[in-house]
Design an enzyme around this catalytic site. Structure first.
Site, PDB file in Angstrom:
ATOM      1  N   TYR A  53     -39.716 -55.573 -15.826  1.00 33.03           N
ATOM      2  CA  TYR A  53     -39.705 -54.463 -16.548  1.00 33.03           C
ATOM      3  C   TYR A  53     -41.059 -54.444 -17.434  1.00 33.03           C
ATOM      4  O   TYR A  53     -41.380 -55.748 -18.011  1.00 33.03           O
ATOM      5  CB  TYR A  53     -38.520 -54.258 -17.280  1.00 33.03           C
ATOM      6  N   GLY A 239     -32.351 -38.912 -14.988  1.00 32.77           N
ATOM      7  CA  GLY A 239     -32.703 -37.853 -15.849  1.00 32.77           C
ATOM      8  C   GLY A 239     -32.184 -36.462 -15.040  1.00 32.77           C
ATOM      9  O   GLY A 239     -31.759 -35.360 -15.720  1.00 32.77           O
TER      10      GLY A 239
HETATM   11  N1  LIG Z   1     -30.832 -53.111 -11.167  1.00 28.56           N
HETATM   12  C1  LIG Z   1     -31.787 -52.390 -10.938  1.00 28.56           C
HETATM   13  O1  LIG Z   1     -32.423 -52.328  -9.691  1.00 28.56           O
HETATM   14  C2  LIG Z   1     -31.887 -51.074 -11.937  1.00 28.56           C
HETATM   15  C3  LIG Z   1     -32.805 -49.830 -11.423  1.00 28.56           C
HETATM   16  C4  LIG Z   1     -32.958 -48.809 -12.338  1.00 28.56           C
HETATM   17  C5  LIG Z   1     -32.420 -49.326 -13.817  1.00 28.56           C
HETATM   18  N2  LIG Z   1     -31.849 -50.365 -14.068  1.00 28.56           N
HETATM   19  C6  LIG Z   1     -31.173 -50.457 -15.626  1.00 28.56           C
HETATM   20  O2  LIG Z   1     -30.434 -49.278 -15.977  1.00 28.56           O
HETATM   21  C7  LIG Z   1     -31.058 -48.760 -17.102  1.00 28.56           C
HETATM   22  C8  LIG Z   1     -31.055 -47.141 -16.826  1.00 28.56           C
HETATM   23  O3  LIG Z   1     -31.421 -46.798 -15.794  1.00 28.56           O
HETATM   24  P1  LIG Z   1     -32.229 -45.309 -15.724  1.00 28.56           P
HETATM   25  O4  LIG Z   1     -33.134 -45.345 -16.767  1.00 28.56           O
HETATM   26  O5  LIG Z   1     -32.562 -45.083 -14.294  1.00 28.56           O
HETATM   27  O6  LIG Z   1     -30.943 -44.385 -15.984  1.00 28.56           O
HETATM   28  P2  LIG Z   1     -30.825 -42.667 -16.123  1.00 28.56           P
HETATM   29  O7  LIG Z   1     -29.918 -42.566 -17.190  1.00 28.56           O
HETATM   30  O8  LIG Z   1     -30.406 -42.251 -14.541  1.00 28.56           O
HETATM   31  O9  LIG Z   1     -32.102 -42.270 -16.587  1.00 28.56           O
HETATM   32  C9  LIG Z   1     -32.685 -42.277 -17.898  1.00 28.56           C
HETATM   33  C10 LIG Z   1     -33.845 -41.387 -18.108  1.00 28.56           C
HETATM   34  O10 LIG Z   1     -33.342 -39.884 -18.051  1.00 28.56           O
HETATM   35  C11 LIG Z   1     -33.874 -39.244 -18.880  1.00 28.56           C
HETATM   36  N3  LIG Z   1     -32.911 -38.893 -19.900  1.00 28.56           N
HETATM   37  C12 LIG Z   1     -32.032 -39.900 -20.529  1.00 28.56           C
HETATM   38  N4  LIG Z   1     -30.887 -39.083 -21.189  1.00 28.56           N
HETATM   39  C13 LIG Z   1     -31.388 -37.920 -21.154  1.00 28.56           C
HETATM   40  C14 LIG Z   1     -30.561 -36.710 -21.665  1.00 28.56           C
HETATM   41  N5  LIG Z   1     -29.580 -36.800 -22.424  1.00 28.56           N
HETATM   42  N6  LIG Z   1     -30.987 -35.409 -21.436  1.00 28.56           N
HETATM   43  C15 LIG Z   1     -32.172 -35.453 -20.377  1.00 28.56           C
HETATM   44  N7  LIG Z   1     -32.732 -36.621 -19.988  1.00 28.56           N
HETATM   45  C16 LIG Z   1     -32.338 -37.620 -20.241  1.00 28.56           C
HETATM   46  C17 LIG Z   1     -34.960 -40.131 -19.500  1.00 28.56           C
HETATM   47  O11 LIG Z   1     -36.144 -39.879 -18.943  1.00 28.56           O
HETATM   48  P3  LIG Z   1     -37.165 -38.804 -19.370  1.00 28.56           P
HETATM   49  O12 LIG Z   1     -37.163 -38.709 -20.858  1.00 28.56           O
HETATM   50  O13 LIG Z   1     -38.448 -39.466 -18.689  1.00 28.56           O
HETATM   51  O14 LIG Z   1     -36.723 -37.580 -18.607  1.00 28.56           O
HETATM   52  C18 LIG Z   1     -34.385 -41.721 -19.377  1.00 28.56           C
HETATM   53  O15 LIG Z   1     -35.516 -42.518 -19.485  1.00 28.56           O
HETATM   54  C19 LIG Z   1     -32.617 -49.303 -17.005  1.00 28.56           C
HETATM   55  O16 LIG Z   1     -32.996 -49.144 -18.356  1.00 28.56           O
HETATM   56  C20 LIG Z   1     -32.407 -50.646 -16.665  1.00 28.56           C
HETATM   57  O17 LIG Z   1     -31.710 -51.349 -17.633  1.00 28.56           O
HETATM   58  C21 LIG Z   1     -31.626 -51.169 -13.323  1.00 28.56           C
END
Ligand SMILES: NC(=O)c1ccc[n+]([C@@H]2O[C@H](COP(=O)([O-])OP(=O)(O)OC[C@H]3O[C@@H](n4cnc5c(N)ncnc54)[C@H](OP(=O)(O)O)[C@@H]3O)[C@@H](O)[C@H]2O)c1
Length: 346
Positions: A53, A239
């Site tokens: 990351y 998101g």
């Molecule tokens: N193991 C793996 O391969 C893997 C892969 C992916 C993630 N992860 C881990 O999981 C964590 C979370 O993943 P993710 O970021 O993909 O999770 P997610 O909850 O699916 O997406 C988060 C994104 O959605 C938007 N968002 C968040 N809350 C919101 C709300 N209340 N209303 C509107 N938009 C909202 C934001 O982006 P915007 O503001 O840009 O819209 C935020 O960065 C990562 O930080 C990481 O630690 C692991």
């Protein structure tokens, strides 16, 4: 905030885990520090990061998120208040800049990776050290069906476990875990550990959300019976499940607007399913994003729901979702939509 046991260990983690991968790319260090302060103050003691990351990964930001977390530890001195998880990268053609250009889950790479992570994180140990993805070909990252495309299976799982045993013995990691793993891989690792070959995997971090429930088919039983719980990532489909991309909207600065190659959660059926989930939430007076998060946190095989946020407003709302218990009526509504849109975004 609810707290749950990490695997069979004595570590208690908050049911909401703080995702970090936007810090260093979409978010500045300052914003990351503010998120960590707020999360810890509100009971979120479990944080997830990775050597690769910030995301999307590139040479210039490789390790940057870990550095930001390390700077928080240095400034705040609260290392013992946090259950810290990071990950070692597996092979990926794009990673010409990681170690010798071909990251592997073997002794040389894992020992180099953990030391480099600890240095960036400014700590002597991580609580959970995860294999970010398998070295062999398996179905992860959008692949629903198992359809291998190459013969090279890479480092044998037993060898990877031998190195992880060294890492745990040296005190550099308290527990080890998997990510983007299949039922075959998870059971194989667990069986090897049971036979005395290396530490037992405490958790499995896979994608899981209303748009992607493939974990339920084979892995939910493994997670439950083996007490190797799911750390669910992308619970909002990056998101999408907030509904903000519906009707072709492209909100400025949002992840799926900025990086068009992230297509996993904007497939035609994904968008159609999202529209239904958003309608359901609104009908019940729920914020659609909070409904989607509460669904994940409430699943019995989930140890923690890894949230992500790029604004404090999102962070506050996402952490607050941990207090929401969905009614049977809402759960029935979710099931009805799931029957129509079963695996829109694997
Ligand atoms: N193991 C793996 O391969 C893997 C892969 C992916 C993630 N992860 C881990 O999981 C964590 C979370 O993943 P993710 O970021 O993909 O999770 P997610 O909850 O699916 O997406 C988060 C994104 O959605 C938007 N968002 C968040 N809350 C919101 C709300 N209340 N209303 C509107 N938009 C909202 C934001 O982006 P915007 O503001 O840009 O819209 C935020 O960065 C990562 O930080 C990481 O630690 C692991």
């Amino acid at each position: 905030m609810q707290y749950r046991q990490l695997g069979r260990s004595d570590i208690r983690v908050s049911a909401i885990c703080l995702g970090t991968m936007t810090w260093g790319e979409q978010n500045t260090q300052e914003q990351g520090l503010e998120q960590m302060d707020y999360a810890l103050e509100h009971g979120v003691n479990f944080w997830d990061t990775a050597e690769m990351y910030a995301v999307p990964p590139r040479k210039e930001t490789y390790g940057r998120t870990e550095e930001i977390i390390g700077n928080w530890f240095k400034a705040r001195g609260k290392r013992d208040k946090v259950v810290l998880a990071t990950k070692v990268a597996g092979p990926d053609q794009r990673f010409s800049y990681v170690r010798d250009g071909k990251p592997r889950l073997n002794r040389t790479h894992i020992l180099a990776a953990i030391d480099a992570s600890l240095k960036r994180l400014q700590t002597d140990y991580v609580d959970l050290y995860q294999l970010h993805w398998a070295e062999r070909d398996t179905n992860a990252f959008g692949k629903l069906a198992y359809a291998p495309t190459r013969d090279d299976d890479g480092t044998p799982l037993a060898e990877t476990l031998d190195v992880l045993a060294e890492v745990v013995k040296s005190g550099k990691a308290r527990q080890v875990g998997l990510s983007n793993e299949s039922a075959w891989g998870t059971m194989h690792y667990l069986a090897l550990a049971e036979a005395g070959r290396g530490p037992r995997m405490a958790s499995i971090q896979n994608a899981y959300s209303l748009l992607n429930r493939s974990f339920e088919v084979g892995l939910a039983e493994v997670a439950t019976r083996e007490r190797c719980g799911l750390l669910a990532y992308s619970p909002l489909g990056m998101g999408a499940l907030s509904g903000k991309y519906l009707n072709g909207a492209e909100p400025a600065g949002a992840r799926l607007t900025v990086w068009k190659h992230f297509k996993r959660y904007l497939t035609p059926t994904g968008v159609a399913a999202t529209a239904e989930y958003v309608k359901l939430g609104r009908r019940h007076g729920l914020d659609p994003a909070q409904m989607a998060l509460a669904f994940v946190t409430g699943r019995p095989f989930v140890t923690a729901n890894i949230i992500g946020a790029t604004t404090m407003e999102q962070l506050k709302s996402n952490i607050a979702s941990g207090e929401i218990k969905l009614s049977q009526e809402v759960l029935d509504g979710i099931d009805a939509i799931h029957k129509v849109y079963t695996y829109p975004c694997p």
